[in-house]
Design a protein around this motif. Structure first.
Motif, PDB file in Angstrom:
ATOM      1  N   ALA A   8      12.576  -0.656  -3.463  1.00 27.44           N
ATOM      2  CA  ALA A   8      11.173  -0.248  -3.340  1.00 27.44           C
ATOM      3  C   ALA A   8      10.801   0.882  -4.288  1.00 27.44           C
ATOM      4  CB  ALA A   8      10.888   0.178  -1.899  1.00 27.44           C
ATOM      5  N   ILE A  11       7.835   0.772  -6.854  1.00 29.80           N
ATOM      6  CA  ILE A  11       6.482   0.861  -6.293  1.00 29.80           C
ATOM      7  C   ILE A  11       6.051   2.318  -6.199  1.00 29.80           C
ATOM      8  CG2 ILE A  11       5.094   0.439  -4.229  1.00 29.80           C
ATOM      9  CD1 ILE A  11       6.824  -2.060  -3.762  1.00 29.80           C
ATOM     10  N   PHE A  56      -1.221  -2.907  -8.616  1.00 29.25           N
ATOM     11  CA  PHE A  56      -0.144  -3.897  -8.553  1.00 29.25           C
ATOM     12  C   PHE A  56      -0.709  -5.306  -8.738  1.00 29.25           C
ATOM     13  CE2 PHE A  56       1.307  -0.226  -6.145  1.00 29.25           C
ATOM     14  CZ  PHE A  56       2.578  -0.021  -6.688  1.00 29.25           C
ATOM     15  N   THR A  59      -0.486  -8.616  -4.560  1.00 28.18           N
ATOM     16  CA  THR A  59      -0.703  -7.923  -3.288  1.00 28.18           C
ATOM     17  C   THR A  59      -1.299  -8.886  -2.262  1.00 28.18           C
ATOM     18  OG1 THR A  59      -2.946  -7.206  -3.861  1.00 28.18           O
ATOM     19  CG2 THR A  59      -1.129  -5.720  -4.444  1.00 28.18           C
ATOM     20  N   VAL A  71       2.558  -5.158  -0.849  1.00 26.02           N
ATOM     21  CA  VAL A  71       2.851  -5.266  -2.280  1.00 26.02           C
ATOM     22  C   VAL A  71       4.097  -6.126  -2.449  1.00 26.02           C
ATOM     23  CG1 VAL A  71       3.527  -4.026  -4.364  1.00 26.02           C
ATOM     24  CG2 VAL A  71       1.805  -3.035  -2.827  1.00 26.02           C
ATOM     25  N   HIS A  73       7.113  -7.453  -4.778  1.00 24.21           N
ATOM     26  CA  HIS A  73       7.848  -6.986  -5.953  1.00 24.21           C
ATOM     27  C   HIS A  73       9.227  -7.632  -5.977  1.00 24.21           C
ATOM     28  CE1 HIS A  73       9.255  -4.346  -9.137  1.00 24.21           C
ATOM     29  NE2 HIS A  73      10.316  -4.049  -8.392  1.00 24.21           N
ATOM     30  N   VAL A  80       2.375  -0.986   2.101  1.00 25.18           N
ATOM     31  CA  VAL A  80       1.918   0.267   1.507  1.00 25.18           C
ATOM     32  C   VAL A  80       0.609   0.652   2.199  1.00 25.18           C
ATOM     33  CG1 VAL A  80       1.248   1.448  -0.615  1.00 25.18           C
ATOM     34  CG2 VAL A  80       2.973  -0.364  -0.694  1.00 25.18           C
TER      35      VAL A  80
END
Length: 400
Positions: A8, A11, A56, A59, A71, A73, A80
């Motif tokens: 993470a 981010i 980002f 999402t 989010v 990734h 978030v």
């Protein structure tokens, strides 16, 4: 830093590079300090929801009005949430109004328990405004601020507190206990679906025994469907080796068996369980009662139950009677299953149409009954599972 946090990290770094504050928060921070397996990673930030979405590329809006964006990734998803404060609550659950703020401390202040109200920065430094670390060291569950206020905001927090007793093997502070005892009635305002999640987690925690006694000592059980007159049954449940249970159908079967509601179906539907789960519980109970009535496993009984249900029943017998081991019975079940001519009706070497042709009769309920008789005879090895042999058997039966 643990792998989930490292995954993470990009981010948080991107949020930082855009000029926003961002921290790891919640249960993951608590669990890393306890040395427990880390679950979902949550991030709190000063960025507003629309700013998160602009920053980002991938999402999901799961609650932008409350500040939360998922989010995506590299195959992982991270929640978030914008720093926020909350106004008065409706229905003892939902904040009437949410304000996005720039203060991490104010954001953490709205959380339920001190052990869940800590944050961690990218260097692994802990931000702890409410003495969560000392409560972890003392192994206690304490609300952030005044307990009654926290429970009036979201009454489910009372059940969550007891769930943490089970999961973490912590104790409730005296102040927390008293506030739960005084406000337990507010649980009537909470949806059954939310209660189910907490109860299921509570029952599989290592500290389930203490948690179950807390349910009755704090009168929480009075506000759980079918449990309001079950003080003795919950006490009995607390003394069983529930750690053996691995599936939800096993869990609810034991609950239904111990609570002994007048109507099992009504009890399960009060909890709004999925139909598939209710069917599995009813099936487990059917064969569990047979085994507890000292009915031995036979070819036909194993066939009717199926290997998985039969093994589940033996597991539940070993939970109810801890001196009885399930492994030996597993071997017996496996041996019987191995010798069964068929495992399902679909494997029969005959169809209803063929039976109609053989007997030259009008269709009707008798066809299904005949197929069931054939099925039973094949399972008992009275006839081989071969169309010619089955035809001869059916014609002979019809003549008789």
């Amino acid at each position: 830093m643990n792998t989930p946090f490292l995954e993470a990290m990009p981010i948080i770094e991107l949020l930082h590079s855009a000029g926003y504050e961002a921290y790891f928060v919640g249960g993951a921070v608590r669990d890393v300090l306890l040395g427990r397996e880390i679950g979902d990673i949550d991030i709190a930030t000063s960025a507003k929801p629309e700013e998160i979405q602009d920053l980002f590329s991938k999402t999901i809006d799961v609650g932008a009005e409350h500040g939360t964006i998922i989010v995506l990734h590299e195959g992982n998803s991270f929640e978030v949430t914008t720093f926020r404060s909350e106004s008065e609550y409706d229905d003892f659950r939902r904040p009437r109004h949410v304000d996005f703020i720039s203060s991490l401390e104010e954001d953490l202040k709205r959380r339920d328990f001190t052990i869940n109200a800590m944050a961690m920065d990218v260097k692994g430094q802990i931000i702890d405004y409410f003495h969560g670390q000392s409560d972890l060291a003392e192994r206690v569950i304490r609300t952030v601020g005044i307990p009654a206020e926290r429970f009036h905001e979201d009454a489910l927090r009372m059940l969550r507190a007891v769930r943490f007793v089970s999961q973490l093997q912590f104790q409730l502070t005296d102040e927390t206990k008293e506030a739960i005892r005084s406000n337990a009635h507010l649980l009537n305002k909470i949806s059954i679906e939310r209660k189910v999640v907490e109860v299921e987690k509570l029952l599989v925690g290592n500290g389930f025994k203490e948690a179950l006694y807390s349910l009755i000592n704090l009168d929480i059980h009075s506000y759980l469907p079918g449990f309001h007159q079950s003080y003795d049954q919950i006490s009995q449940l607390a003394e069983l080796p529930l750690h053996k249970i691995t599936r939800k159908d096993q869990l609810w079967t034991i609950l239904a068996y111990i609570v002994k509601p007048i109507e099992v179906e009504v009890f399960l539907r009060q909890w709004k369980l999925p139909n598939k789960l209710i069917r599995a519980v009813n099936k487990n109970l059917h064969f569990l009662h047979k085994r507890l009535d000292h009915i031995e496993w036979t070819d036909i009984l194993i066939y009717e139950a199926g290997e998985e249900t039969a093994k589940t029943v033996e597991l539940l017998v070993s939970v109810l009677y801890p001196l009885r081991e399930a492994n030996e019975m597993y071997q017996i079940i496996e041996a019987i299953v191995k010798e069964l001519p068929i495992l399902t009706k679909k494997e029969l070497d005959v169809t209803g149409k063929e039976v109609l042709d053989w007997l030259n009769k009008e269709p009707g309920p008798w066809v299904s009954k005949t197929i069931s008789q054939i099925e039973c005879a094949v399972v008992k090895k009275e006839i081989p599972n071969q169309a010619a042999a089955i035809k001869e058997w059916v014609l002979n039966c019809n003549q008789k």
